[in-house]
Design a protein around this motif. Structure first.
Motif, PDB file in Angstrom:
ATOM      1  N   ALA A 161      35.658  38.132  40.390  1.00  0.00           N
ATOM      2  CA  ALA A 161      34.347  37.602  40.802  1.00  0.00           C
ATOM      3  C   ALA A 161      34.451  36.106  41.110  1.00  0.00           C
ATOM      4  N   ASP A 162      35.170  35.355  40.255  1.00  0.00           N
ATOM      5  CA  ASP A 162      35.375  33.924  40.504  1.00  0.00           C
ATOM      6  C   ASP A 162      36.013  33.696  41.877  1.00  0.00           C
ATOM      7  N   LEU A 163      37.064  34.474  42.165  1.00  0.00           N
ATOM      8  CA  LEU A 163      37.805  34.264  43.413  1.00  0.00           C
ATOM      9  C   LEU A 163      36.969  34.664  44.633  1.00  0.00           C
ATOM     10  N   LEU A 164      36.197  35.756  44.518  1.00  0.00           N
ATOM     11  CA  LEU A 164      35.356  36.165  45.648  1.00  0.00           C
ATOM     12  C   LEU A 164      34.327  35.080  45.962  1.00  0.00           C
ATOM     13  N   LEU A 165      33.760  34.466  44.930  1.00  0.00           N
ATOM     14  CA  LEU A 165      32.795  33.384  45.163  1.00  0.00           C
ATOM     15  C   LEU A 165      33.492  32.153  45.735  1.00  0.00           C
ATOM     16  N   GLU A 166      34.716  31.898  45.274  1.00  0.00           N
ATOM     17  CA  GLU A 166      35.473  30.750  45.777  1.00  0.00           C
ATOM     18  C   GLU A 166      35.745  30.912  47.285  1.00  0.00           C
TER      19      GLU A 166
ATOM     20  N   LEU B 165      45.991  28.784  43.680  1.00  0.00           N
ATOM     21  CA  LEU B 165      45.827  27.553  42.896  1.00  0.00           C
ATOM     22  C   LEU B 165      44.558  27.615  42.056  1.00  0.00           C
ATOM     23  N   GLU B 166      43.518  28.221  42.593  1.00  0.00           N
ATOM     24  CA  GLU B 166      42.247  28.348  41.855  1.00  0.00           C
ATOM     25  C   GLU B 166      42.459  29.186  40.586  1.00  0.00           C
ATOM     26  N   VAL B 167      43.237  30.275  40.702  1.00  0.00           N
ATOM     27  CA  VAL B 167      43.531  31.103  39.520  1.00  0.00           C
ATOM     28  C   VAL B 167      44.202  30.249  38.442  1.00  0.00           C
ATOM     29  N   GLY B 168      45.192  29.452  38.842  1.00  0.00           N
ATOM     30  CA  GLY B 168      45.928  28.638  37.889  1.00  0.00           C
ATOM     31  C   GLY B 168      45.065  27.581  37.225  1.00  0.00           C
ATOM     32  N   ARG B 169      44.129  27.015  37.996  1.00  0.00           N
ATOM     33  CA  ARG B 169      43.283  25.944  37.457  1.00  0.00           C
ATOM     34  C   ARG B 169      42.406  26.431  36.314  1.00  0.00           C
ATOM     35  N   MET B 170      42.065  27.732  36.331  1.00  0.00           N
ATOM     36  CA  MET B 170      41.148  28.243  35.314  1.00  0.00           C
ATOM     37  C   MET B 170      41.882  28.744  34.068  1.00  0.00           C
ATOM     38  N   SER B 189      42.658  37.914  17.886  1.00  0.00           N
ATOM     39  CA  SER B 189      41.803  37.800  19.074  1.00  0.00           C
ATOM     40  C   SER B 189      42.331  36.746  20.029  1.00  0.00           C
ATOM     41  N   GLY B 190      42.823  35.620  19.459  1.00  0.00           N
ATOM     42  CA  GLY B 190      43.386  34.570  20.300  1.00  0.00           C
ATOM     43  C   GLY B 190      44.572  35.090  21.092  1.00  0.00           C
ATOM     44  N   TRP B 191      45.417  35.851  20.405  1.00  0.00           N
ATOM     45  CA  TRP B 191      46.615  36.403  21.035  1.00  0.00           C
ATOM     46  C   TRP B 191      46.246  37.363  22.161  1.00  0.00           C
ATOM     47  N   GLN B 192      45.239  38.202  21.914  1.00  0.00           N
ATOM     48  CA  GLN B 192      44.800  39.160  22.935  1.00  0.00           C
ATOM     49  C   GLN B 192      44.231  38.432  24.154  1.00  0.00           C
ATOM     50  N   MET B 193      43.496  37.349  23.904  1.00  0.00           N
ATOM     51  CA  MET B 193      42.908  36.577  24.992  1.00  0.00           C
ATOM     52  C   MET B 193      44.001  36.003  25.904  1.00  0.00           C
ATOM     53  N   ILE B 194      45.062  35.457  25.283  1.00  0.00           N
ATOM     54  CA  ILE B 194      46.164  34.893  26.068  1.00  0.00           C
ATOM     55  C   ILE B 194      46.889  35.994  26.831  1.00  0.00           C
ATOM     56  N   ARG B 195      47.177  37.099  26.139  1.00  0.00           N
ATOM     57  CA  ARG B 195      47.896  38.207  26.764  1.00  0.00           C
ATOM     58  C   ARG B 195      47.138  38.725  27.993  1.00  0.00           C
ATOM     59  N   GLU B 196      45.828  38.931  27.841  1.00  0.00           N
ATOM     60  CA  GLU B 196      45.032  39.465  28.954  1.00  0.00           C
ATOM     61  C   GLU B 196      44.967  38.476  30.112  1.00  0.00           C
ATOM     62  N   ARG B 197      44.851  37.163  29.780  1.00  0.00           N
ATOM     63  CA  ARG B 197      44.765  36.152  30.833  1.00  0.00           C
ATOM     64  C   ARG B 197      46.057  36.093  31.640  1.00  0.00           C
ATOM     65  N   VAL B 198      47.191  36.135  30.934  1.00  0.00           N
ATOM     66  CA  VAL B 198      48.491  36.064  31.615  1.00  0.00           C
ATOM     67  C   VAL B 198      48.703  37.310  32.476  1.00  0.00           C
ATOM     68  N   ARG B 199      48.368  38.489  31.942  1.00  0.00           N
ATOM     69  CA  ARG B 199      48.515  39.730  32.711  1.00  0.00           C
ATOM     70  C   ARG B 199      47.607  39.727  33.941  1.00  0.00           C
ATOM     71  N   ALA B 200      46.370  39.233  33.769  1.00  0.00           N
ATOM     72  CA  ALA B 200      45.427  39.202  34.891  1.00  0.00           C
ATOM     73  C   ALA B 200      45.940  38.275  35.988  1.00  0.00           C
ATOM     74  N   GLU B 201      46.472  37.112  35.585  1.00  0.00           N
ATOM     75  CA  GLU B 201      46.959  36.166  36.589  1.00  0.00           C
ATOM     76  C   GLU B 201      48.176  36.745  37.313  1.00  0.00           C
ATOM     77  N   GLU B 202      49.065  37.405  36.561  1.00  0.00           N
ATOM     78  CA  GLU B 202      50.232  38.036  37.166  1.00  0.00           C
ATOM     79  C   GLU B 202      49.779  39.110  38.172  1.00  0.00           C
ATOM     80  N   GLY B 203      48.832  39.948  37.745  1.00  0.00           N
ATOM     81  CA  GLY B 203      48.337  41.024  38.610  1.00  0.00           C
ATOM     82  C   GLY B 203      47.687  40.492  39.877  1.00  0.00           C
TER      83      GLY B 203
END
Lengths: 235, 235
Positions: A161-166, B165-170, B189-203
């Motif tokens: 959603a962030d990227l689509l708005l960007e 670049l926008e993905v990386g900035r967030m 919970s902190g660990w899960q948050m990092i894991r999901e963020r890294v996987r999402a950015e990779e995807g």
């Protein structure tokens, strides 16, 4: 006894203040915009101003809220529509948004000019935040609907959603550069710039939503023709 | 005759001024940072200050340039590497960037805090612009290389580079929220948050580059473990 003529209604006066402040912001940084300047541009008294606002910061906030509310009205309308197909619903969202933007091209051009005034950075960040706050839930709901129906396949709803708005936010500087080319006599290059930008946004939208190219459709590129018409002033 | 002891070299003095100004910006808005405050925090004389800078605005610009230069050094190094496979090259770019960020986590946390100070909006926009100006050519070159070798399939090089670049900035606001969770006792919970963020950015990176999921690889998520260690202060 003084008889006041052409006295504005309170609502008309408030609108006149907001219109004047918005207009002033397109030609100077916010730090140079004074209550005296707004009052003069709006053709009202200082007393009339302070009836509605307690300070220039207060007007600034109201200007931003109004711009953000305007920008989101089209999206809200498309969210309420009854299409059950998420692809048609998302296309409708983009087309409604494009129509709203085209009918408010003058105001959008003013915001782009406003963004170029150095001192207006805090205002622009606030506008972006207010616009995000209103638009993110709409785009997330549209994506969530498509995911729930197993039509969209996104990597991460929030980031997508962030990227689509960007992508959408970067649209108008390109359109206005295209218009400048056309006004300078090179309509063909302006037209190609708009066509490529619209196609790129359509392609990226489908890719981010996990759809085949050209599944979700942007507004027809011909809708943008008026932008390139030198005889057609921006509203 | 006065003997000056512990006199700094001009280079050390300049660094001390920039360090002090950067530190002050993390605890107060720019408008409250004065030359007197910088001079006191840096432990130098006013004369020493004006030897290097003509005004506080001049220091501000130098602080921004230095932060932006730092942030891009890792990317430049990976661009110079000899991998001929664009996927390996892009992965290397992400991994080098992650390593640089992790070894400068304290400075990045300071910038995120700086961004939350209201009056610092113009500074943050300038930092974003300076960082974009340095990073966009690198990312465009990496994408262009992958396109030329028919390995990447992107919709539009310019827009895709902007979005990557926008993905990386967030990324970092999420990492710092994860650290706060861990410091508050909820490491899982902190660990899960990092894991999901890294996987999402990779995807999202692979999707935007037109690659199979997990083609380009982000830094291993375990690299981020120190962020969640309460015993480990950010550098």
């Amino acid at each position: 006894m003084t008889v006041k003529r052409n006295r504005m209604s309170p609502e008309a006066r408030k609108t006149a203040i907001l219109d004047a402040a918005t207009r002033l912001l397109t030609v100077q940084p916010w730090e140079n915009v004074t209550v005296a300047g707004i009052v003069a541009a709006a053709g009202i008294s200082k007393g009339g101003f302070y009836h509605h606002f307690i300070s220039r910061e207060d007007v600034l906030l109201a200007v931003i809220q109004r711009l953000a509310d305007d920008s989101v009205a089209a999206g809200q309308a498309s969210l309420a529509r009854l299409e059950t197909d998420p692809v048609a619903r998302y296309s409708n969202f983009l087309i409604q948004e494009a129509r709203w933007e085209l009918s408010h091209a003058g105001k959008i051009a003013a915001i782009v000019r406003m963004a170029k005034q150095d001192g207006n950075a805090p205002l622009l960040i606030r506008l972006k935040e207010e616009s995000l706050r209103r638009n993110l839930p709409i785009v997330r709901a549209l994506i969530g609907d498509g995911m729930a129906k197993s039509v969209f396949q996104v990597v991460d709803v929030g980031l997508t959603a962030d990227l689509l708005l960007e992508v959408g936010r970067m649209r108008w500087p390109t359109f206005l550069r295209a218009r400048q080319l056309a006004l300078a006599g090179d309509r063909a290059s302006g037209w190609q710039m708009i066509r490529e930008r619209v196609r790129a946004e359509e392609g990226l939208t489908n890719r981010l939503l996990g759809l085949a190219d050209r599944a979700v459709r942007f507004a027809p590129v011909d809708d943008y023709a008026p932008l390139l018409d030198p005889g057609c002033a921006l509203p």
